[in-house]
Write a protein that holds these residues in place. Structure first.
Motif, PDB file in Angstrom:
ATOM      1  N   ASP A  67      51.404  47.628  36.581  1.00 30.36           N
ATOM      2  CA  ASP A  67      52.513  47.305  37.472  1.00 30.36           C
ATOM      3  C   ASP A  67      52.929  45.862  37.234  1.00 30.36           C
ATOM      4  OD1 ASP A  67      54.342  47.003  39.418  1.00 30.36           O
ATOM      5  OD2 ASP A  67      52.954  47.132  41.098  1.00 30.36           O
ATOM      6  N   VAL A  68      53.852  45.713  36.284  1.00 32.02           N
ATOM      7  CA  VAL A  68      54.245  44.342  35.936  1.00 32.02           C
ATOM      8  C   VAL A  68      55.082  43.689  37.018  1.00 32.02           C
ATOM      9  CG1 VAL A  68      54.078  44.413  33.431  1.00 32.02           C
ATOM     10  CG2 VAL A  68      56.101  45.312  34.556  1.00 32.02           C
ATOM     11  N   ASN A  69      55.555  44.526  37.933  1.00 31.94           N
ATOM     12  CA  ASN A  69      56.315  44.000  39.047  1.00 31.94           C
ATOM     13  C   ASN A  69      55.515  42.934  39.788  1.00 31.94           C
ATOM     14  OD1 ASN A  69      58.754  44.136  40.213  1.00 31.94           O
ATOM     15  ND2 ASN A  69      58.228  45.762  41.666  1.00 31.94           N
ATOM     16  N   MET A  70      54.240  43.210  39.833  1.00 31.76           N
ATOM     17  CA  MET A  70      53.329  42.311  40.532  1.00 31.76           C
ATOM     18  C   MET A  70      53.306  40.911  39.886  1.00 31.76           C
ATOM     19  SD  MET A  70      49.334  42.359  40.536  1.00 31.76           S
ATOM     20  CE  MET A  70      49.121  44.085  40.178  1.00 31.76           C
ATOM     21  N   LEU A 122      43.615  37.185  43.186  1.00 34.92           N
ATOM     22  CA  LEU A 122      43.539  37.874  41.886  1.00 34.92           C
ATOM     23  C   LEU A 122      42.645  39.104  41.977  1.00 34.92           C
ATOM     24  CD1 LEU A 122      43.166  34.743  39.558  1.00 34.92           C
ATOM     25  CD2 LEU A 122      45.222  36.126  39.912  1.00 34.92           C
ATOM     26  N   LEU A 123      41.615  38.994  42.768  1.00 37.69           N
ATOM     27  CA  LEU A 123      40.694  40.113  42.971  1.00 37.69           C
ATOM     28  C   LEU A 123      41.415  41.263  43.693  1.00 37.69           C
ATOM     29  CD1 LEU A 123      37.692  40.799  42.542  1.00 37.69           C
ATOM     30  CD2 LEU A 123      37.265  39.999  44.871  1.00 37.69           C
ATOM     31  N   ARG A 124      42.209  40.898  44.657  1.00 36.33           N
ATOM     32  CA  ARG A 124      42.960  41.895  45.430  1.00 36.33           C
ATOM     33  C   ARG A 124      43.917  42.664  44.507  1.00 36.33           C
ATOM     34  NH1 ARG A 124      47.454  41.452  48.698  1.00 36.33           N
ATOM     35  NH2 ARG A 124      47.629  39.233  48.240  1.00 36.33           N
ATOM     36  N   HIS A 125      44.478  41.977  43.550  1.00 38.23           N
ATOM     37  CA  HIS A 125      45.408  42.629  42.612  1.00 38.23           C
ATOM     38  C   HIS A 125      44.682  43.281  41.429  1.00 38.23           C
ATOM     39  CE1 HIS A 125      48.963  41.422  44.648  1.00 38.23           C
ATOM     40  NE2 HIS A 125      48.729  40.122  44.507  1.00 38.23           N
ATOM     41  N   LYS A 126      43.348  43.261  41.486  1.00 46.78           N
ATOM     42  CA  LYS A 126      42.525  43.908  40.449  1.00 46.78           C
ATOM     43  C   LYS A 126      42.650  43.250  39.068  1.00 46.78           C
ATOM     44  CE  LYS A 126      42.017  48.553  42.312  1.00 46.78           C
ATOM     45  NZ  LYS A 126      42.571  48.451  43.650  1.00 46.78           N
ATOM     46  N   LEU A 127      42.978  41.976  39.065  1.00 43.48           N
ATOM     47  CA  LEU A 127      43.055  41.261  37.792  1.00 43.48           C
ATOM     48  C   LEU A 127      41.685  40.696  37.419  1.00 43.48           C
ATOM     49  CD1 LEU A 127      46.407  39.330  38.317  1.00 43.48           C
ATOM     50  CD2 LEU A 127      46.024  41.581  37.362  1.00 43.48           C
ATOM     51  N   LEU A 128      40.828  40.632  38.406  1.00 41.94           N
ATOM     52  CA  LEU A 128      39.457  40.154  38.191  1.00 41.94           C
ATOM     53  C   LEU A 128      38.480  41.154  38.798  1.00 41.94           C
ATOM     54  CD1 LEU A 128      39.686  36.365  39.191  1.00 41.94           C
ATOM     55  CD2 LEU A 128      39.687  37.317  36.872  1.00 41.94           C
ATOM     56  N   HIS A 129      37.264  41.064  38.282  1.00 43.19           N
ATOM     57  CA  HIS A 129      36.183  41.854  38.877  1.00 43.19           C
ATOM     58  C   HIS A 129      35.152  40.877  39.411  1.00 43.19           C
ATOM     59  CE1 HIS A 129      33.153  45.021  39.243  1.00 43.19           C
ATOM     60  NE2 HIS A 129      32.319  44.145  38.715  1.00 43.19           N
ATOM     61  N   HIS A 130      34.689  41.134  40.608  1.00 42.78           N
ATOM     62  CA  HIS A 130      33.712  40.245  41.230  1.00 42.78           C
ATOM     63  C   HIS A 130      32.305  40.791  41.016  1.00 42.78           C
ATOM     64  CE1 HIS A 130      31.594  38.589  44.967  1.00 42.78           C
ATOM     65  NE2 HIS A 130      31.756  37.579  44.136  1.00 42.78           N
ATOM     66  N   ASP A 131      31.384  39.915  40.681  1.00 40.66           N
ATOM     67  CA  ASP A 131      29.999  40.343  40.504  1.00 40.66           C
ATOM     68  C   ASP A 131      29.076  39.314  41.147  1.00 40.66           C
ATOM     69  OD1 ASP A 131      28.268  42.015  37.953  1.00 40.66           O
ATOM     70  OD2 ASP A 131      27.336  40.584  39.315  1.00 40.66           O
ATOM     71  N   SER A 132      28.233  39.799  42.034  1.00 43.34           N
ATOM     72  CA  SER A 132      27.320  38.859  42.683  1.00 43.34           C
ATOM     73  C   SER A 132      25.869  39.290  42.493  1.00 43.34           C
ATOM     74  CB  SER A 132      27.647  38.759  44.176  1.00 43.34           C
ATOM     75  OG  SER A 132      27.579  40.049  44.751  1.00 43.34           O
ATOM     76  N   SER A 133      25.637  40.132  41.488  1.00 43.09           N
ATOM     77  CA  SER A 133      24.273  40.630  41.300  1.00 43.09           C
ATOM     78  C   SER A 133      23.281  39.525  40.915  1.00 43.09           C
ATOM     79  CB  SER A 133      24.253  41.752  40.261  1.00 43.09           C
ATOM     80  OG  SER A 133      24.870  41.304  39.091  1.00 43.09           O
ATOM     81  N   LYS A 134      23.711  38.621  40.039  1.00 39.54           N
ATOM     82  CA  LYS A 134      22.798  37.525  39.663  1.00 39.54           C
ATOM     83  C   LYS A 134      23.225  36.238  40.336  1.00 39.54           C
ATOM     84  CE  LYS A 134      21.806  39.402  35.102  1.00 39.54           C
ATOM     85  NZ  LYS A 134      22.470  39.407  33.791  1.00 39.54           N
ATOM     86  N   TYR A 135      24.510  36.016  40.316  1.00 42.79           N
ATOM     87  CA  TYR A 135      25.091  34.850  40.983  1.00 42.79           C
ATOM     88  C   TYR A 135      26.539  35.213  41.263  1.00 42.79           C
ATOM     89  CZ  TYR A 135      26.460  34.232  36.110  1.00 42.79           C
ATOM     90  OH  TYR A 135      26.932  34.462  34.843  1.00 42.79           O
ATOM     91  N   ASP A 136      27.206  34.382  42.014  1.00 39.41           N
ATOM     92  CA  ASP A 136      28.574  34.694  42.397  1.00 39.41           C
ATOM     93  C   ASP A 136      29.531  34.381  41.247  1.00 39.41           C
ATOM     94  OD1 ASP A 136      29.864  35.828  44.462  1.00 39.41           O
ATOM     95  OD2 ASP A 136      30.492  33.934  45.385  1.00 39.41           O
ATOM     96  N   GLY A 137      30.196  35.381  40.730  1.00 47.85           N
ATOM     97  CA  GLY A 137      31.090  35.090  39.617  1.00 47.85           C
ATOM     98  C   GLY A 137      32.133  36.176  39.387  1.00 47.85           C
ATOM     99  N   PHE A 138      32.959  35.946  38.385  1.00 52.00           N
ATOM    100  CA  PHE A 138      34.070  36.858  38.098  1.00 52.00           C
ATOM    101  C   PHE A 138      34.192  37.113  36.602  1.00 52.00           C
ATOM    102  CE2 PHE A 138      35.032  34.895  42.097  1.00 52.00           C
ATOM    103  CZ  PHE A 138      35.638  35.896  42.846  1.00 52.00           C
ATOM    104  N   ARG A 139      34.787  38.244  36.267  1.00 49.75           N
ATOM    105  CA  ARG A 139      35.212  38.489  34.890  1.00 49.75           C
ATOM    106  C   ARG A 139      36.602  39.117  34.920  1.00 49.75           C
ATOM    107  NH1 ARG A 139      34.915  44.005  34.116  1.00 49.75           N
ATOM    108  NH2 ARG A 139      33.277  45.072  35.285  1.00 49.75           N
ATOM    109  N   LEU A 140      37.286  39.040  33.783  1.00 53.09           N
ATOM    110  CA  LEU A 140      38.623  39.622  33.697  1.00 53.09           C
ATOM    111  C   LEU A 140      38.534  41.140  33.650  1.00 53.09           C
ATOM    112  CD1 LEU A 140      40.518  37.706  30.837  1.00 53.09           C
ATOM    113  CD2 LEU A 140      41.113  37.718  33.254  1.00 53.09           C
ATOM    114  N   THR A 141      39.508  41.807  34.221  1.00 51.49           N
ATOM    115  CA  THR A 141      39.668  43.247  33.996  1.00 51.49           C
ATOM    116  C   THR A 141      40.713  43.412  32.893  1.00 51.49           C
ATOM    117  OG1 THR A 141      41.467  43.360  35.573  1.00 51.49           O
ATOM    118  CG2 THR A 141      39.236  43.806  36.414  1.00 51.49           C
ATOM    119  N   TYR A 142      40.901  44.643  32.424  1.00 50.94           N
ATOM    120  CA  TYR A 142      41.949  44.872  31.430  1.00 50.94           C
ATOM    121  C   TYR A 142      43.314  44.461  31.981  1.00 50.94           C
ATOM    122  CZ  TYR A 142      39.948  46.935  27.255  1.00 50.94           C
ATOM    123  OH  TYR A 142      39.295  47.107  26.072  1.00 50.94           O
ATOM    124  N   LEU A 143      43.515  44.719  33.276  1.00 51.68           N
ATOM    125  CA  LEU A 143      44.800  44.365  33.867  1.00 51.68           C
ATOM    126  C   LEU A 143      45.034  42.849  33.809  1.00 51.68           C
ATOM    127  CD1 LEU A 143      47.198  45.765  35.203  1.00 51.68           C
ATOM    128  CD2 LEU A 143      46.130  45.336  37.423  1.00 51.68           C
TER     129      LEU A 143
END
Ligand code: ADP
Ligand code: MG
Length: 466
Positions: A4-7, A55-76
């Motif tokens: 959804d490039v509108n976003m 960015l997380l809300r728009h699913k552009l990032l993925h949140h991971d807190s299993s080892k520490y609090d951090g993020f990675r990019l999604t394909y979007l």
């Protein structure tokens, strides 16, 4: 995957700055710690966490807190970075509808300022058959450090480089326009995948052309490796265009013979089934030689005069290095095994942590894990971010490319003889194709599954306002 490039219009400068910071952090971290994102982004007025949340809300990032609090990019998120960079470069100004879904890609229409419509291919390695592929691709377990995003970027780079080189050598391929990250921009092919075509005016001519392409590719040192009705486009005048090049290999590849034979077999099989071309019924060759079995018309790989150094010479110029080639070849090795990718569910966004998790390979500029704890690189990352306006262009480091093994030197010595044999084989194949002539007076009946029609293309999302 929905794009959804509108976003995009609602994302501000800070959003992109933070998104870019996560991308940069992913050079060294599978999951980029929040503090690192904050330091790389160094927003003037702070607020990185708020931006991350957005960015997380728009699913552009993925949140991971299993080892520490951090993020990675999604394909979007990766899509948006590539699209923004290409729009800023002036390559296109708007994104339209989706025109194709490949095994490991999504294809969209994009348009330039003057209204020219092109195709945008977003590579999505790892999307399909994730589990099956992962279990077969040993290298991912042992020495990987590959992420799906990194592999998708390599696939795009390879596709772009091959398309450019093939175009320059007069092959009927889309025109390569530009490439950024996992995204390739190319000319729009006016046609349909052969698989959607029910009837042809001249099936034997089309068959000849297609088989001729397999041979010509081999002569240039290349094997397509996925040469089938899904990757051959044909237009209303029955002009053929081949697409989809990330899996191509050199004729010096240890499985070259098998891949070549498989490509040839695919073509024969399709024409036999779809257009009732009975190769066995063939009686007389052009020069009167009798040809009466399937086997006799098969093209013989070993007798083709091949130029095995084509790859190295031509592709290095496009920025696709020997190292890139080796990396992606390890990946496609698995995917060329068709069984590996059938009927399995993929990871949702294709960026599975277990794959991103792996160890070290140096010399890659983007999304390639080098070390888990390299805060010393932070300074450089910060500098990079400062230097890059529209996000970093993922320009690979060039390496020296030495000549390939001279596997085919001896074959070249016999050029004249080979050419003779090759011509004969060609004639036989053509003749076989004519074995059962069937003139179709009816018009072509194309089944337009994708509803393709470039003239009716409505570009939905103008992006030039960024
Ligand atoms: P994959 O590598 O995932 O198989 P492809 O490159 O084969 O992706 O593209 C998938 C589909 O997208 C094609 O079958 C075709 O319908 C469409 N497509 C790809 N490239 C173009 C192009 N340049 N012009 C028009 N349609 C295209
Ligand atoms: Mg394809």
């Amino acid at each position: 995957m929905k794009l959804d490039v509108n976003m995009l219009r609602y994302l501000c400068k800070d959003d992109f700055r933070v998104l870019t910071a996560v991308e940069m952090g992913m050079r060294n971290h599978e999951i980029v710690p929040c503090e690192l994102v904050d330091r790389i982004a160094s927003l003037k007025h702070g607020g990185t966490y708020k931006v991350l949340k957005n960015l997380l809300r728009h699913k552009l990032l993925h949140h991971d807190s299993s080892k520490y609090d951090g993020f990675r990019l999604t394909y979007l998120g990766y899509d948006f970075l590539a699209i923004k960079t290409l729009v800023n470069r002036g390559v296109f100004v708007s994104v339209g509808r989706q025109i194709g879904v490949g095994k490991e890609s999504d294809i969209f229409e994009v348009a330039t300022e003057d209204g020219t419509v092109m195709a945008m291919k977003l590579h999505r390695l790892g999307r399909v058959s994730f589990r099956a592929v992962k279990s077969k691709r040993d290298y991912l377990k042992h020495r990987s450090s590959y992420s799906w995003l990194y592999l998708s970027r390599l696939a795009a780079l390879k596709e772009f480089a091959f398309m450019k080189a093939l175009e320059e050598h007069g092959f009927p391929v889309p025109s390569a326009v530009d490439c950024n990250r996992h995204c390739v921009i190319m000319s729009l092919v006016q046609g349909y995948p052969l698989v959607q075509v029910k009837q042809l005016q001249n099936p034997e001519v089309v068959f000849e052309t297609i088989i001729g392409l397999v041979v010509r590719l081999a002569e240039h040192g290349l094997i397509h490796c996925d040469f089938n009705e899904f990757n051959i486009m044909i237009d209303d005048d029955e002009k053929v265009t081949m697409i989809d090049f990330p899996q191509m290999v050199s004729v010096s590849h240890h499985n070259a013979q098998m891949y070549f034979d498989r490509d040839v077999e695919c073509v024969f099989k399709f024409f036999r089934k779809r257009f009732n071309m009975n190769f066995r019924e063939c009686r007389d060759d052009i020069d009167g030689t009798e040809v009466d079995t399937d086997e006799s018309v098969r093209l013989c790989f070993s007798s083709i005069a091949k130029d095995a150094v084509f790859l190295d010479k031509e592709l290095a110029a496009s920025g696709f290095t020997r190292k890139d080639q080796e990396d992606i070849e390890k990946f496609i090795e698995g995917s060329l095994d068709k069984d590996a990718s059938s009927g399995d569910e993929g990871a949702e966004d294709g960026t599975d942590v277990s794959v991103l998790n792996e160890a070290n390979i140096e010399g890659v500029d983007s999304l390639h894990l080098v070390d888990q704890d390299q805060t010393s690189n932070l300074k450089q990352e910060e500098d990079n971010l400062r230097n890059c306006e529209a996000g970093p262009s993922s320009k690979p480091e060039c390496e020296d490319v030495s000549d390939k093994e001279g596997d085919n030197d001896t074959e070249k010595d016999n050029d004249a003889e080979l050419v003779k044999r090759l011509n004969k084989q060609r004639r036989r194949a053509m003749s076989a194709a004519r074995g059962r002539r069937k003139t179709l007076s009816s018009r072509n009946t194309y089944k337009d599954k994708g509803g393709r029609s470039s003239t009716s293309c409505k570009i939905q999302h103008q992006l030039s306002s960024w």
